[in-house]
Scaffold this active site. Sequence first.
Site, PDB file in Angstrom:
ATOM      1  N   LYS A 191       0.875  -1.178   0.000  1.00  0.00           N
ATOM      2  CA  LYS A 191       0.000   0.000   0.000  1.00  0.00           C
ATOM      3  C   LYS A 191       0.913   1.229   0.000  1.00  0.00           C
ATOM      4  O   LYS A 191       0.846   2.095   0.879  1.00  0.00           O
ATOM      5  CB  LYS A 191      -0.922  -0.064   1.228  1.00  0.00           C
ATOM      6  CG  LYS A 191      -2.026   0.973   1.261  1.00  0.00           C
ATOM      7  CD  LYS A 191      -3.128   0.728   0.248  1.00  0.00           C
ATOM      8  CE  LYS A 191      -4.121   1.892   0.287  1.00  0.00           C
ATOM      9  NZ  LYS A 191      -5.038   1.883  -0.871  1.00  0.00           N
ATOM     10  N   ASP A 223      -5.412  -3.031  -2.531  1.00  0.00           N
ATOM     11  CA  ASP A 223      -6.837  -2.939  -2.865  1.00  0.00           C
ATOM     12  C   ASP A 223      -7.090  -3.470  -4.272  1.00  0.00           C
ATOM     13  O   ASP A 223      -8.043  -4.209  -4.521  1.00  0.00           O
ATOM     14  CB  ASP A 223      -7.390  -1.519  -2.679  1.00  0.00           C
ATOM     15  CG  ASP A 223      -6.384  -0.436  -3.008  1.00  0.00           C
ATOM     16  OD1 ASP A 223      -5.230  -0.760  -3.348  1.00  0.00           O
ATOM     17  OD2 ASP A 223      -6.741   0.752  -2.950  1.00  0.00           O
ATOM     18  N   ASP A 247      -2.792 -12.204   5.245  1.00  0.00           N
ATOM     19  CA  ASP A 247      -3.838 -12.854   6.031  1.00  0.00           C
ATOM     20  C   ASP A 247      -5.186 -12.646   5.348  1.00  0.00           C
ATOM     21  O   ASP A 247      -5.977 -13.576   5.151  1.00  0.00           O
ATOM     22  CB  ASP A 247      -3.834 -12.222   7.441  1.00  0.00           C
ATOM     23  CG  ASP A 247      -4.724 -12.963   8.415  1.00  0.00           C
ATOM     24  OD1 ASP A 247      -5.293 -14.001   8.036  1.00  0.00           O
ATOM     25  OD2 ASP A 247      -4.865 -12.493   9.560  1.00  0.00           O
ATOM     26  N   ASP A 251      -7.586 -15.452   2.254  1.00  0.00           N
ATOM     27  CA  ASP A 251      -8.937 -16.012   2.385  1.00  0.00           C
ATOM     28  C   ASP A 251      -9.696 -15.943   1.064  1.00  0.00           C
ATOM     29  O   ASP A 251     -10.644 -16.699   0.845  1.00  0.00           O
ATOM     30  CB  ASP A 251      -9.731 -15.309   3.495  1.00  0.00           C
ATOM     31  CG  ASP A 251      -9.574 -16.028   4.832  1.00  0.00           C
ATOM     32  OD1 ASP A 251      -8.503 -16.626   5.046  1.00  0.00           O
ATOM     33  OD2 ASP A 251     -10.514 -16.000   5.648  1.00  0.00           O
TER      34      ASP A 251
END
Length: 361
Positions: A191, A223, A247, A251
């Site tokens: 980022k 993002d 993390d 997912d």
Amino acid sequence: MNLNVLVLPGDGIGTEVTREAVRVLRHVAAKWNHTLNITEGLLGGIAIHKTGTPFPEETARLAAAADATLMGAVGLPEFDDAPPEKRPEKGLLGIRQALGVYANLRPVRAYASQLDSSPLKNHLVEGTDMIIVRELTGGIYYGTPRGITGDGAEMRAVNTMTYSRFEIERVSRMAFHLARARRKKVTSVDKSNVLENSQLWRRVVTEMGRSYPDVELDHMLVDNCAMQLILNPKRFDIVLTENMFGDILSDEGAVLAGSIGMLPSASIGDQRPSGAWVGLYEPVHGSAPDIAGQNKANPLGAIGSVAAMMSYSFGLKEEAAAVETAIEAVLASRHVTADLRPSGAPATTEQVGLAVCAAIG
Ligand code: NAD
């Protein structure tokens, strides 16, 4: 070969999927004539109940003595309101730090037989094959100062995201090495348009990339990466990122692979004098209190973690490949757990473990 393995089943479905992973581990050891020495230890909620702490000293001692550690998952709803120090998840952070496993490798593959398990369109997920390399022992989960201070309107919480050049270099090296044995492409995720921390990350990864001219390196903001993983997952080979971003992004791998229960992981530290890598192996999922104790959790992420252990900690490539091929065969049979939308009645956790052993032969 002597395989000294510490097993930490943990809480909830952790115990159920670990039982099947150990079944496969024993089967592989017997078939290839390895001497398997399994020790069991406590971690997480069960450790709090039995010893008062989520990461007992005895567990640290056993992990340091083992060649590799196989972990289930930790977390019990009864600790949801406990302070961070008294939560089962603290045990997870503790063992990762104690073993110094700084690189978390999360392979994400869309198996041909499972494309319909993904909520995404088949043509989007088909051919997905990447490894997310997540920095695991630094960043905002460990940085200090941290904590909650003050009262009322003055109450304030702080966490610190911090990385050193050294920490970024060693995990980058791991990513570039892995890329060399694959499609030779690293996408570093940060980022850097907002965070100084990410600016350092990008600078160091770029410098490291110069030592691997045969590997293509690109950078992506986190993002955008969250979006691209869903829009065009096939474009990724190695995704390299820091602890919290990894993390969260990994997912999304559950959506690509069809279920979070499918995803294995390997957390790797330094090489021991014997040449073996320090390794902690666990499925990506948590303790799933909603399905715990029902024999319906998908154990394939835990079993895939055994394949990773064979490969990274023991250099047993044939055994690792046999476990992976057996997983594919079980998936192709469609007699799988409910999360993978089986064709008939869902298989139990135990039935899947037995089927993997049978497929190994
Ligand atoms: P979770 O991964 O436990 O569950 C999320 C959803 O996925 C649930 O609906 C669950 O039923 C399903 N699921 C997970 N694993 C599955 C499997 N193997 N087979 C079939 N379905 C599966 O995440 P959560 O609900 O956010 O967290 C539950 C607890 O686990 C919390 O205490 C959390 O802190 C902990 N947790 C631990 C780890 C770990 O030990 N590595 C990782 C994530 C969460």
